[in-house]
Design an enzyme around this catalytic site. Structure first.
Site, short mmCIF file in Angstrom:
data_model
loop_
_atom_site.label_atom_id
_atom_site.label_comp_id
_atom_site.label_asym_id
_atom_site.label_seq_id
_atom_site.Cartn_x
_atom_site.Cartn_y
_atom_site.Cartn_z
CE LYS A 112 -3.93 -2.33 2.12
NZ LYS A 112 -4.47 -1.61 3.67
CE LYS A 193 -5.95 -8.54 -1.29
NZ LYS A 193 -5.84 -8.10 0.45
CE LYS A 196 -14.22 -3.85 1.42
NZ LYS A 196 -13.14 -4.05 2.14
#
Ligand code: TYM
Length: 324
Positions: A112, A193, A196
């Site tokens: 991230k 994966k 969202k």
């Protein structure tokens, strides 16, 4: 006393079938056996910027989806993390026993952080807040998808470190993964994966996607150059589609699909997903038809968990020699 279960989801957008098959389905299946607390982790969501209006709408939508996916508000508590201040209070106490080196090693933090121009301190401390969520309720079982395993290991490390510094205090939580569906991959890229935040329109199937949209997304899913399903030699895209089907309907597996051409496989997978989503969508409509229902559930649940949370914080402060 019943064994306690805790788990959470970030309200950062519509939940997808990865969240459902990896976590929520499992929650609904085990909730009756345990004292369960399921949390909408809005404080985790804001470790990356969220539009305030959207965030608030997503918090309510996520709560409604928990209920739609079978979380029974009579059996389980459904709470919003920021509405129970003890989460942040315990997080601070745990921050003080957590070496920064442990946080720097977290793979989710690294990936991230790579995508941000400036990295907020909250993003680094994210797993400590997660440890606080779990340890606050002395939860023994944490049902999650595979991507949370590293965070759960860290939670145990933090608990152990606290216990060795201040005496036996926290219960060691165990990770509970589903047997099928622990890691659902993106339809457009089976190397990633399902998430969202991924941008691709064919990446994820939202829990509220209409049947036509589900069909279209699955029809466009990446497979491989073989013509039909060979159970001994499946590419990641085909294996992912079959895992999705099996997690939706346990009677489906790679043997059932052996020899099926990919076009037909996709139709069967779409049917299984649509059949799973239909009752969820129906329940979602019923739950949201009453504008106050979700807020009532959230407020009742909060009242139920507050004494547990406050008790842990008080005992933790006492153990550390703080003034209570
Ligand atoms: P989040 O919001 O990313 O995901 C919620 C749950 O869905 C699972 N999941 C998946 N399972 C299978 N395949 C996928 N592609 C997939 N994507 C997501 C996740 O494993 C998770 O169980 N850090 C957590 C939220 C959290 C939490 C907690 C969880 C905060 N505090 C305490 C458990 C206990 C997260 O971001 O989940």
């Amino acid at each position: 006393m019943k064994v306690r279960v805790f788990s959470g989801v970030q309200p950062t957008g519509q939940l997808h079938i990865g969240n459902y098959l990896g976590a929520l389905k499992n929650w609904a299946e085990i909730q009756a056996e345990y004292e369960s607390i399921f949390c909408i982790v809005d404080l985790h969501a804001i470790t990356l910027f969220q539009d305030p209006e959207e965030l608030l709408a997503n918090i309510r939508q996520t709560a409604a989806l928990f209920i739609a996916c079978g979380i029974d508000a009579q059996l389980s508590s459904i709470i919003v993390q920021s509405s129970v201040p003890a989460h942040t209070e315990l997080a601070w106490l745990l921050n003080c026993v957590t070496p920064v080196g442990w946080l720097n090693r977290m793979t989710q933090f690294k990936s991230k952080a790579e995508q941000q121009e400036t990295v907020g301190a909250g993003l680094l401390n994210y797993p400590v807040l997660m440890a606080a969520d779990i340890l606050l309720y002395q939860a023994s079982i944490v049902p999650v998808g595979e991507d949370q395993s590293q965070h759960l290991e860290l939670t145990r490390d933090i608990a152990q470190r606290f216990n060795s510094l201040y005496g036996e205090h926290f219960v060691m939580p165990a990770t509970k993964l589903p047997t099928v569906g622990a890691r659902i991959m993106g339809l457009d890229d089976p190397g990633q994966k399902m998430s969202k935040s991924a941008a691709g329109t064919n990446h994820a199937i939202g829990l509220l996607d209409e049947p036509k949209v589900v069909q279209k997304k699955i029809a466009r899913a990446t497979t491989d150059s073989l013509p039909a399903v060979d159970p001994e030699n499946m590419g990641p895209g085909v294996a992912n589609l079959i895992a999705i089907a099996e997690a939706c309907d346990p009677s489906l597996n790679k043997e059932v699909f052996a020899g099926l051409r990919y076009g037909d496989l996709k139709k069967r997978v779409a049917e299984a997903v649509i059949a799973r989503l239909e009752p969820i969508q129906q329940k979602f409509r019923a739950v949201t038809a009453d504008r106050c229902y979700v807020d009532t559930v959230l407020s009742e649940s909060r009242g139920r968990v507050m004494p547990i949370a406050e008790d842990t914080v008080r005992k933790t402060k006492v153990a550390m020699g703080l003034y209570v």
